[in-house]
Design an enzyme around this catalytic site. Structure first.
Site, PDB file in Angstrom:
ATOM      1  N   GLN A 123      65.207  53.370  -3.169  1.00  0.00           N
ATOM      2  CA  GLN A 123      63.782  53.237  -2.820  1.00  0.00           C
ATOM      3  C   GLN A 123      63.298  54.447  -2.014  1.00  0.00           C
ATOM      4  OE1 GLN A 123      62.786  50.326   0.204  1.00  0.00           O
ATOM      5  NE2 GLN A 123      60.644  50.272  -0.405  1.00  0.00           N
ATOM      6  N   ILE A 148      74.804  57.343  -8.321  1.00  0.00           N
ATOM      7  CA  ILE A 148      75.904  56.810  -9.148  1.00  0.00           C
ATOM      8  C   ILE A 148      75.470  56.718 -10.607  1.00  0.00           C
ATOM      9  CG2 ILE A 148      75.275  54.379  -8.802  1.00  0.00           C
ATOM     10  CD1 ILE A 148      78.849  55.024  -8.320  1.00  0.00           C
ATOM     11  N   ARG A 149      74.157  56.577 -10.827  1.00  0.00           N
ATOM     12  CA  ARG A 149      73.593  56.674 -12.197  1.00  0.00           C
ATOM     13  C   ARG A 149      72.145  57.117 -12.069  1.00  0.00           C
ATOM     14  NH1 ARG A 149      73.753  51.583 -10.766  1.00  0.00           N
ATOM     15  NH2 ARG A 149      75.890  51.316 -11.457  1.00  0.00           N
ATOM     16  N   ASP A 159      79.421  59.597  -7.150  1.00  0.00           N
ATOM     17  CA  ASP A 159      79.761  58.372  -6.418  1.00  0.00           C
ATOM     18  C   ASP A 159      79.937  58.740  -4.949  1.00  0.00           C
ATOM     19  OD1 ASP A 159      82.116  55.633  -6.948  1.00  0.00           O
ATOM     20  OD2 ASP A 159      80.972  56.217  -5.159  1.00  0.00           O
ATOM     21  N   TYR A 164      75.781  44.689   6.762  1.00  0.00           N
ATOM     22  CA  TYR A 164      74.941  45.903   6.729  1.00  0.00           C
ATOM     23  C   TYR A 164      74.702  46.430   8.146  1.00  0.00           C
ATOM     24  CZ  TYR A 164      70.663  48.632   5.826  1.00  0.00           C
ATOM     25  OH  TYR A 164      69.699  49.619   5.753  1.00  0.00           O
ATOM     26  N   ILE A 188      60.752  49.079   4.554  1.00  0.00           N
ATOM     27  CA  ILE A 188      59.924  50.132   3.966  1.00  0.00           C
ATOM     28  C   ILE A 188      59.159  49.573   2.764  1.00  0.00           C
ATOM     29  CG2 ILE A 188      59.891  52.436   2.920  1.00  0.00           C
ATOM     30  CD1 ILE A 188      60.934  52.496   5.781  1.00  0.00           C
TER      31      ILE A 188
END
Ligand code: VAH
Length: 313
Positions: A10, A33-34, A50, A140, A170
């Protein structure tokens, strides 16, 4: 040159766009990672990377002669509760890999995002100070508090120039959040415009600190450009813009979308939100590097509805 790790997230998505506008597209390497569908990544350099892979990060730094790294990759609060080991591995080891590259002087500067999630149940709830009790109860929050301690340790013991901000929730319309507890404040706009109604996973009077993406991106670039001697806090800075409850947000949305309705079905994320502050004191960031927010709740609601109406058609 700049490397953004976790560029498709984000904040990463908008940070990539802002940094490329500022420094030129060829000077900002995006990695994740993608690769995401966002048109932000349809031009410029993109590396599949990664953030847990120390050698891959070092190789990318060498390949593109990177000097500054913005490490934006992490599992956010809700996802981290479901995947504690992966969350610790990604959130913690990615930071240590980047801090060690700086310690070995292979890069010059690091930005690393912390979060209001570092505060816990017994931190002061209102105008939570820069320095106070911090006993996070989420995977987290534990990873972000540990990360702050490592940032300060690497700065103090190895002179690493790492800078950090404790982001509130956010709110953005260009890229969606992934797996956070504050995500309701983004989902609510999409649902209001698409279906005229939203089922909120937090109860109506849950007040949380929130910020529009433009403020968050500006704060990130400003702290990275601040004189090193002005960045006195090397754990992480509190920053704030606004705080509101789902009920207050709903009333503000109904001023523009009068038919919007909401129902409340709190889930496991209610307990996470209840452990976090209601509002944040960001005086230290203002004093040290001249931080100030520009978007209050009313401005956020106007920006989100105006832009999402265009995007969602
Ligand atoms: C989350 N958006 O909800 C993130 C952030 C303070 C909230 O850390 O997990």
């Amino acid at each position: 040159k700049i490397l953004i790790i976790g560029a498709c997230g984000q904040i990463g998505t908008e940070l990539t766009a802002a940094l490329r506008t500022m420094y030129g597209i060829a000077n900002v390497v995006a990695s994740d990672i993608r690769k995401s569908e966002s048109n932000v990544f349809s031009e410029g350099i993109f590396e599949v990377l990664d953030a847990r892979d120390k050698e891959a990060i070092a190789a990318c730094v060498d390949k593109h002669t990177i000097t500054d790294v913005y490490l934006m990759a992490a599992l956010l609060s809700a996802t981290a509760e479901k995947n504690p080991e992966l969350a610790w591995d990604l959130n913690m080891n990615s930071l240590l890999h980047v801090l060690n590259l700086a310690k070995d002087q292979r890069i010059k500067k690091v930005f690393w995002p912390s979060s209001i999630a570092v505060f816990g149940h017994n931190s002061p709830k209102k105008n939570t100070p820069q320095h106070t009790i911090m006993e996070p109860s989420t995977v987290y929050g534990i990873s972000k508090l540990s990360g702050e301690r490592w940032c300060e340790y690497y700065h103090k013991n190895y002179g690493v120039d790492v800078r950090s901000i404790r982001y509130p929730g956010i709110i953005s319309w260009k890229a969606n959040p992934g797996g956070g507890t504050t995500d309701y404040a983004v989902e609510i706009f999409h649902e209001a415009i698409k279906h005229g109604t939203y089922t909120c996973f937090l109860n109506e009077d849950t007040s949380l600190p929130m910020m529009f993406m433009d403020d968050a991106v500006r704060a990130t670039i400003d702290i990275m450009n601040a004189e090193a001697s002005n960045v006195k806090v090397r754990s992480s800075y509190n920053i704030a813009a606004t705080s509101f409850t789902p009920k207050e947000l709903t009333i503000a949305i109904q001023e523009l979308l009068p038919d919007f309705t909401i129902r409340y079905e709190p889930d496991f994320r209610q307990e996470i939100a209840d452990s976090w502050p209601e509002s944040i004191d960001d005086t230290t960031a203002t004093n040290d590097w001249n931080w100030s927010s520009q978007f209050d709740m009313k401005a956020i609601v106007s920006e989100m509805i105006t832009n999402l109406k265009k995007v969602l058609g």
